[in-house]
Write a protein that holds these residues in place. Sequence first.
Motif, PDB file in Angstrom:
ATOM      1  N   ALA A   1       0.825  -1.209   0.000  1.00 21.08           N
ATOM      2  CA  ALA A   1       0.000   0.000   0.000  1.00 21.08           C
ATOM      3  C   ALA A   1       0.856   1.255   0.000  1.00 21.08           C
ATOM      4  CB  ALA A   1      -0.935  -0.005   1.214  1.00 21.08           C
ATOM      5  N   THR A   2       1.956   1.239   0.762  1.00 15.14           N
ATOM      6  CA  THR A   2       2.827   2.407   0.785  1.00 15.14           C
ATOM      7  C   THR A   2       3.559   2.583  -0.546  1.00 15.14           C
ATOM      8  OG1 THR A   2       4.621   1.120   1.780  1.00 15.14           O
ATOM      9  CG2 THR A   2       3.164   2.295   3.273  1.00 15.14           C
ATOM     10  N   THR A   3       3.908   1.466  -1.177  1.00 14.22           N
ATOM     11  CA  THR A   3       4.528   1.545  -2.502  1.00 14.22           C
ATOM     12  C   THR A   3       3.530   2.084  -3.518  1.00 14.22           C
ATOM     13  OG1 THR A   3       5.873  -0.395  -1.933  1.00 14.22           O
ATOM     14  CG2 THR A   3       5.839   0.259  -4.240  1.00 14.22           C
ATOM     15  N   LEU A   4       2.281   1.626  -3.413  1.00 16.06           N
ATOM     16  CA  LEU A   4       1.215   2.137  -4.284  1.00 16.06           C
ATOM     17  C   LEU A   4       1.026   3.634  -4.066  1.00 16.06           C
ATOM     18  CD1 LEU A   4      -1.189   1.886  -6.202  1.00 16.06           C
ATOM     19  CD2 LEU A   4      -2.571   1.099  -4.253  1.00 16.06           C
ATOM     20  N   GLY A   5       1.130   4.072  -2.807  1.00 12.54           N
ATOM     21  CA  GLY A   5       1.009   5.506  -2.538  1.00 12.54           C
ATOM     22  C   GLY A   5       2.074   6.306  -3.260  1.00 12.54           C
ATOM     23  N   GLU A   6       3.280   5.752  -3.333  1.00 10.92           N
ATOM     24  CA  GLU A   6       4.381   6.446  -4.024  1.00 10.92           C
ATOM     25  C   GLU A   6       4.138   6.498  -5.527  1.00 10.92           C
ATOM     26  OE1 GLU A   6       8.042   8.515  -4.090  1.00 10.92           O
ATOM     27  OE2 GLU A   6       6.800   7.888  -2.403  1.00 10.92           O
ATOM     28  N   THR A   7       3.839   5.357  -6.131  1.00 11.19           N
ATOM     29  CA  THR A   7       3.633   5.328  -7.587  1.00 11.19           C
ATOM     30  C   THR A   7       2.352   6.051  -7.982  1.00 11.19           C
ATOM     31  OG1 THR A   7       2.538   3.149  -7.429  1.00 11.19           O
ATOM     32  CG2 THR A   7       4.909   3.163  -7.841  1.00 11.19           C
ATOM     33  N   GLY A   8       1.298   5.884  -7.176  1.00  8.23           N
ATOM     34  CA  GLY A   8       0.033   6.556  -7.487  1.00  8.23           C
ATOM     35  C   GLY A   8       0.123   8.062  -7.315  1.00  8.23           C
ATOM     36  N   GLY A   9       0.769   8.490  -6.235  1.00  7.33           N
ATOM     37  CA  GLY A   9       0.935   9.928  -6.025  1.00  7.33           C
ATOM     38  C   GLY A   9       1.772  10.564  -7.117  1.00  7.33           C
ATOM     39  N   ASP A  10       2.864   9.890  -7.494  1.00 13.13           N
ATOM     40  CA  ASP A  10       3.722  10.420  -8.565  1.00 13.13           C
ATOM     41  C   ASP A  10       3.011  10.399  -9.923  1.00 13.13           C
ATOM     42  OD1 ASP A  10       5.732  10.863  -6.769  1.00 13.13           O
ATOM     43  OD2 ASP A  10       6.946   9.138  -7.341  1.00 13.13           O
ATOM     44  N   ALA A  11       2.138   9.411 -10.119  1.00 13.22           N
ATOM     45  CA  ALA A  11       1.403   9.327 -11.388  1.00 13.22           C
ATOM     46  C   ALA A  11       0.538  10.559 -11.590  1.00 13.22           C
ATOM     47  CB  ALA A  11       0.552   8.058 -11.418  1.00 13.22           C
ATOM     48  N   LEU A  12      -0.126  11.000 -10.509  1.00 11.75           N
ATOM     49  CA  LEU A  12      -0.991  12.172 -10.630  1.00 11.75           C
ATOM     50  C   LEU A  12      -0.181  13.463 -10.670  1.00 11.75           C
ATOM     51  CD1 LEU A  12      -3.889  13.274 -10.689  1.00 11.75           C
ATOM     52  CD2 LEU A  12      -3.821  13.372  -8.192  1.00 11.75           C
ATOM     53  N   SER A  13       0.759  13.619  -9.754  1.00 14.16           N
ATOM     54  CA  SER A  13       1.482  14.892  -9.649  1.00 14.16           C
ATOM     55  C   SER A  13       2.508  15.095 -10.754  1.00 14.16           C
ATOM     56  CB  SER A  13       2.186  14.983  -8.287  1.00 14.16           C
ATOM     57  OG  SER A  13       3.165  13.969  -8.155  1.00 14.16           O
ATOM     58  N   MET A  14       3.167  13.996 -11.206  1.00 14.54           N
ATOM     59  CA  MET A  14       4.256  14.125 -12.168  1.00 14.54           C
ATOM     60  C   MET A  14       3.873  13.635 -13.562  1.00 14.54           C
ATOM     61  SD  MET A  14       7.237  12.852  -9.514  1.00 14.54           S
ATOM     62  CE  MET A  14       8.608  13.057 -10.652  1.00 14.54           C
ATOM     63  N   SER A  15       3.395  12.402 -13.665  1.00 12.93           N
ATOM     64  CA  SER A  15       3.075  11.860 -15.000  1.00 12.93           C
ATOM     65  C   SER A  15       1.946  12.638 -15.663  1.00 12.93           C
ATOM     66  CB  SER A  15       2.700  10.372 -14.889  1.00 12.93           C
ATOM     67  OG  SER A  15       3.794   9.612 -14.448  1.00 12.93           O
TER      68      SER A  15
END
Length: 235
Positions: free
Chosen positions: A9-23
């Motif tokens: 879940a914490t790894t998902l938070g990193e990839t998911g958060g970066d997907a919205l803010s950066m990607s």
Amino acid sequence: MFWLIKIAATTLGETGGDALSMSLGVGYLVSTAIFAVLFAIAVTAQIRAKQFHPWLYWLTIIATTTVGTTLADFADRSLGIGYAGGSALLLALLLLSLGLWQRTLGSVAVASVCTPKAEAFYWVTIMFSQTLGTALGDWTADTQGMGYVGAMVLFGGLLALLAVAYYRTQVSRTLLFWAAFILTRPLGAVVGDFLDKPVENGGLALSRFTASAVLLAFIVACLVVVRQRPAARGH
């Protein structure tokens, strides 16, 4: 299994958060606002629930870790205080939350979370721990030059030491729980960065959306296969 799901879940938070803010180019501030709204909705539903619902609980955990990712990135990068400054600030907020919780209700043990006030403290503390973990992971991997693999070994090793302390010593279980809860977040942060950062920066250059989908599928599979139950109540 709880800790495996927590790391995912914490790894998902990193990839998911970066997907919205950066990607998607939404930016840290707007992404934080979006995830903060989702966090507020999930926490409100969790506090109002009359019994334990695994899906709602883990949805709330994911909400805390995604808002933690973008909030930490905003503090570290947009405010210009750096990873060390962000980590120090967030550690102070985490300790303040735990201190107020202890002073107000007399216990920060998870088993004592049986009232709306205690649960509010619980989720605020978790949100600060998730945010701190993001900043700490970035500081270790980038500023300290350990790289993603080195940071994974470091945080994984520290979690292993906590497991040994749990089984071999009489150290406070409450202290060990919160220490492990905090350390799973920087581990997830560096694992997430390892998955989606460019190869030249030490990552695997996977799509953030693909990585997020795989992690979400893993969490769902775990919840389907393994029965979840609430903690025993009491102090």
